[in-house]
Design an enzyme around this catalytic site. Structure first.
Site, PDB file in Angstrom:
ATOM      1  N   SER A  76       8.773  -8.724   3.434  1.00 25.48           N
ATOM      2  CA  SER A  76       9.065  -8.458   2.016  1.00 25.48           C
ATOM      3  C   SER A  76      10.505  -8.725   1.614  1.00 25.48           C
ATOM      4  CB  SER A  76       8.695  -7.010   1.663  1.00 25.48           C
ATOM      5  OG  SER A  76       7.294  -6.881   1.558  1.00 25.48           O
ATOM      6  N   LYS A  79      11.015 -11.043  -1.321  1.00 21.04           N
ATOM      7  CA  LYS A  79      11.103 -10.583  -2.705  1.00 21.04           C
ATOM      8  C   LYS A  79      12.526 -10.670  -3.256  1.00 21.04           C
ATOM      9  CE  LYS A  79       7.106  -7.450  -2.506  1.00 21.04           C
ATOM     10  NZ  LYS A  79       6.711  -7.480  -1.088  1.00 21.04           N
ATOM     11  N   ASP A 169      -6.748  -7.758   5.216  1.00 21.15           N
ATOM     12  CA  ASP A 169      -5.989  -7.043   4.195  1.00 21.15           C
ATOM     13  C   ASP A 169      -6.649  -7.125   2.821  1.00 21.15           C
ATOM     14  OD1 ASP A 169      -3.952  -6.239   5.869  1.00 21.15           O
ATOM     15  OD2 ASP A 169      -2.652  -7.925   5.402  1.00 21.15           O
ATOM     16  N   SER A 321       8.236  -2.345  -3.413  1.00 24.61           N
ATOM     17  CA  SER A 321       7.835  -3.576  -2.728  1.00 24.61           C
ATOM     18  C   SER A 321       6.449  -4.039  -3.174  1.00 24.61           C
ATOM     19  CB  SER A 321       7.863  -3.369  -1.209  1.00 24.61           C
ATOM     20  OG  SER A 321       7.938  -4.616  -0.538  1.00 24.61           O
ATOM     21  N   ASN A 322       6.273  -4.188  -4.478  1.00 24.19           N
ATOM     22  CA  ASN A 322       4.959  -4.509  -5.037  1.00 24.19           C
ATOM     23  C   ASN A 322       4.653  -6.000  -4.899  1.00 24.19           C
ATOM     24  OD1 ASN A 322       2.843  -5.116  -7.067  1.00 24.19           O
ATOM     25  ND2 ASN A 322       3.050  -2.932  -7.497  1.00 24.19           N
ATOM     26  N   ASN A 323       3.672  -6.312  -4.066  1.00 20.95           N
ATOM     27  CA  ASN A 323       3.346  -7.709  -3.781  1.00 20.95           C
ATOM     28  C   ASN A 323       2.822  -8.460  -4.992  1.00 20.95           C
ATOM     29  OD1 ASN A 323       4.036  -7.485  -1.046  1.00 20.95           O
ATOM     30  ND2 ASN A 323       2.012  -6.711  -0.515  1.00 20.95           N
ATOM     31  N   THR A 434      13.571  -3.606   2.075  1.00 22.92           N
ATOM     32  CA  THR A 434      12.855  -3.507   3.339  1.00 22.92           C
ATOM     33  C   THR A 434      11.808  -4.605   3.453  1.00 22.92           C
ATOM     34  OG1 THR A 434      11.263  -2.002   2.320  1.00 22.92           O
ATOM     35  CG2 THR A 434      13.162  -1.010   3.436  1.00 22.92           C
ATOM     36  N   GLY A 435      11.263  -4.768   4.643  1.00 27.07           N
ATOM     37  CA  GLY A 435      10.158  -5.695   4.856  1.00 27.07           C
ATOM     38  C   GLY A 435       9.397  -5.293   6.106  1.00 27.07           C
ATOM     39  N   LEU A 437       5.716  -6.321   8.426  1.00 28.59           N
ATOM     40  CA  LEU A 437       4.428  -6.890   8.800  1.00 28.59           C
ATOM     41  C   LEU A 437       4.224  -6.567  10.277  1.00 28.59           C
ATOM     42  CD1 LEU A 437       4.579 -10.473   7.182  1.00 28.59           C
ATOM     43  CD2 LEU A 437       3.125  -8.575   6.430  1.00 28.59           C
TER      44      LEU A 437
END
Length: 509
Positions: A76, A79, A169, A321-323, A434-435, A437
């Site tokens: 993320s 972003k 997902d 962190s809205n995808n 932040t990020g 996976l």
């Protein structure tokens, strides 16, 4: 991939040792800082992981660097690029518009034609907003629509999911489908999603509802109410290619309501269903079907709604962190620059602006706007360069304020850092994205140290197995914040696994 949180624990108790009182305040040179960072990044749990870190002054001087020129999957942290490009291309005052159009002739309360609902990607549309539009249609005197209700989502293309997004997902809100016509169930603005809620019942069954209430989805409820104090084993799944949600498991009697944020299949139809139900509530009867298509030339605008401006949307976008916000902005950039609301057009538009921030688009690869794609590649050096260059933009103060802030409990201040680094030198002085996976973690932003200097930093780790990289990032960030003070740090304890999702995606922060 989607995993459960494993081994929740106190980050600070596990990874940070701060000595106060008797320890004198000693000025630390950068050699000492480098030695400390080298020691932190040599933790045994990082064997075979790819760990990269760069720290710079605001004028571009490198304070510390380790493998920071190597491209990594940024998760993320992508972003950061998307948000900067969107503010650059669309502008901080950009808004999304949702409109209702009337086609055909009007005879008093009768519309002898179709009623059109047209979207441009607004992720902030709630069921209440569709209700307001319906009320305004009724207030305009329309009571009968002889034709169809037509949903127009042609502002964007019809490619709903991004390149290399994980198939497992797909049912969850953080991987929802992208459409120019969509709806959100809450003011986090999780576009294209509903909330499935389960509560204990009186007859042995669980009571299941959705937010918003809608007949667009079908709920299959096999969940039961268990004894008081029993385990909560509730689970929600969605059938691929459909909107059948199955609720299973058990919720204890007297237990709290359990909520799951789930993606709908085909958000255009979801938005249209909410609007049609609202029309009916306000006495507007549509005789035809709900279909899809473009608003024809000459159709008259009945009513419209403008979203909040992009400067305000940046807060839930970056803090949480809205995808979907990221992907909607990518397609909006494509539409604004080339008239095509596609991922390829939007990413090309964003790439065209990167040289003005000192980035070479040929040295990175972005396949989406959120970082969900495993095909995204960017070096920490490039992220740090962006963080340094963006400071001269007129909208920088608002963008900076939209970044998560370490240790600040308010969800729309601390964001994904609200539970991290509390009570440390980093609390309130680390503003960073932040990020997360599977096997990937990142933290990039700004830190103000004990000398009052503000630095930019970017840390990205790939190919990690079974360690808590958030703990590692916290120790690094705290050490940067301590520079110029006298506190010491312990080696990070990486034994506990970290979550494989951003905490905000599971509503855990």
């Amino acid at each position: 991939m989607r995993f459960r949180l494993v081994g929740l624990f106190s980050l600070l108790g596990a990874v940070l040792l701060v000595f106060g009182g008797a320890v004198p305040v000693v000025a630390q040179d950068r050699g000492a800082l480098a030695a400390d960072l080298d020691a932190i990044l040599s933790a045994p749990g990082l064997v075979d992981a790819d760990v990269a870190l760069v720290v710079r002054t605001l004028d571009g001087e490198t304070v510390y660097s380790r493998d920071s020129n190597r491209r990594q999957q940024p998760a993320s942290n992508t972003k950061l690029v998307t948000s900067v490009a969107a503010l650059d291309i669309l502008g901080p005052d950009y808004t999304f518009e949702t409109t209702v159009h009337a086609g055909g002739r009007r005879h008093g309360p009768v519309l002898d034609g179709d009623l059109y609902l047209r979207g441009t990607g607004d992720p902030t549309m709630l069921a209440a907003d569709y209700d307001t539009l319906a009320r305004q249609v009724a207030a305009a005197g329309v009571k009968f629509v002889r034709g169809d209700l037509v949903a127009d989502d042609t502002w964007f293309d019809d490619v709903r999911l991004g390149a290399s997004w994980a198939w497992d997902d797909e049912p969850f809100s953080y991987s929802a489908q992208v459409s120019a016509l969509t709806a959100s169930p809450d003011t986090d603005y999780d576009a294209g999603s509903i909330i499935v809620r389960a509560a204990p019942g009186q007859d042995g069954k669980a009571v299941v509802t959705t937010e918003p209430p809608t007949d667009y989805v079908t709920i299959v409820n096999t969940a039961v109410t268990g004894p008081a104090g029993s385990a909560n084993t509730l689970d929600v799944s969605r059938e691929h290619g459909a909107n059948t949600f199955t609720v299973t498991g058990s919720i204890p009697a007297g237990g709290a309501v359990t909520s799951r944020w789930m993606a709908v299949w085909e958000p255009t139809g979801y938005a249209a269903a909410l609007f049609r139900a609202a029309l009916s509530r306000h006495g507007v009867r549509v005789l035809g079907r709900t279909t899809s298509g473009a608003v024809p030339a000459g159709a008259r605008v009945v009513t419209s709604r403008q979203s909040i401006p992009l400067r305000e949307l940046q807060v839930p976008f970056l803090k949480l962190s809205n995808n979907l916000h990221a992907e909607i902005l990518v397609k909006a950039m494509g539409r604004a620059v080339s008239g095509r609301g596609t991922w390829s057009a939007g990413l090309a538009a964003a790439a065209s602006r990167l040289p003005s921030y000192g980035l070479d688009p040929a040295r990175l690869s972005l396949r989406d706007g959120s970082g969900l794609s495993r095909m995204d590649q960017i070096a920490p050096d490039q992220l740090a360069t962006l963080l340094g260059a963006v400071r001269d933009r007129p909208w920088f103060p608002e963008w900076f304020a939209a970044l998560p802030v370490a240790g600040k409990a308010d969800r729309l201040v601390g964001g994904t850092l609200r539970s991290r680094m509390r009570g440390t030198a980093a609390e309130g002085v680390v503003h960073a994205k932040t990020g997360t996976l599977t096997g990937v973690s990142s933290l990039s932003g700004y830190v103000t140290n004990k000398r009052g200097e503000q630095w930019v930093f970017s840390m990205v780790t790939n190919n990690s197995i079974g360690v808590n990289l958030k703990a590692l990032e916290d120790v690094v960030a705290v050490r940067l914040a301590q520079e110029g003070g006298g506190a010491r740090i312990a080696t990070p304890d990486l034994a506990a696994e970290m979550s494989e999702l951003e905490c905000s995606w599971e509503k855990a922060c």
